[in-house]
Design a protein around this motif. Sequence first.
Motif, short mmCIF file in Angstrom:
data_model
loop_
_atom_site.label_atom_id
_atom_site.label_comp_id
_atom_site.label_asym_id
_atom_site.label_seq_id
_atom_site.Cartn_x
_atom_site.Cartn_y
_atom_site.Cartn_z
N LYS A 31 0.84 -1.20 0.00
CA LYS A 31 0.00 0.00 0.00
C LYS A 31 0.88 1.26 0.00
O LYS A 31 0.61 2.20 -0.75
N ALA A 34 2.44 1.58 -3.41
CA ALA A 34 1.44 2.02 -4.40
C ALA A 34 1.12 3.50 -4.26
O ALA A 34 0.81 4.16 -5.25
N LYS A 35 1.19 4.03 -3.03
CA LYS A 35 0.95 5.46 -2.84
C LYS A 35 2.08 6.28 -3.47
O LYS A 35 1.83 7.33 -4.07
N PRO A 38 2.39 4.10 -7.91
CA PRO A 38 1.35 3.13 -8.24
C PRO A 38 1.65 2.32 -9.50
O PRO A 38 1.20 1.18 -9.63
N SER A 82 -0.02 -1.06 -7.58
CA SER A 82 -1.44 -0.82 -7.28
C SER A 82 -2.27 -2.09 -7.51
O SER A 82 -3.22 -2.33 -6.77
N ASP A 83 -1.91 -2.90 -8.50
CA ASP A 83 -2.62 -4.16 -8.75
C ASP A 83 -2.39 -5.14 -7.60
O ASP A 83 -3.33 -5.80 -7.15
N THR A 85 -1.62 -4.40 -4.55
CA THR A 85 -2.33 -3.88 -3.39
C THR A 85 -3.81 -4.26 -3.43
O THR A 85 -4.38 -4.67 -2.42
#
Length: 115
Positions: A31, A34-35, A38, A82-83, A85
């Motif tokens: 997470k 990804a922040k 991403p 992001s995927d 996460t």
Amino acid sequence: MKHTRKHTTTQKASTHDVMIPLLTAMFEEFKDLAKKKPDAAVSKSKIAIANRLLNKVREVLADEESIDFLDLLDEDDVPQASDVTLVISQYVAAMTAFRANYFGWDGSDNRWFVE
């Protein structure tokens, strides 16, 4: 009227207790990544580590309806942070639901409801 609760196995309850801190830590790491980035590609070695953990979690969730919606990560697809996460968040949610279904107050103590 007696309330009937669902029951799980001692093995699944024990595995849940071992896996949830590891799953939560992995989720937080991805997470955070990804922040920041991403679109960052996740290495095959990280995907292999994640899948090893997710496979163990799948053992706990094998008899749950949510298992149909829980995918492993494709090492050959090179997923983005992001995927990863998103996928791990689904496992976290499924494990939270598992605990809600099989753990609770028995009238004198909080415990797993096992067969």
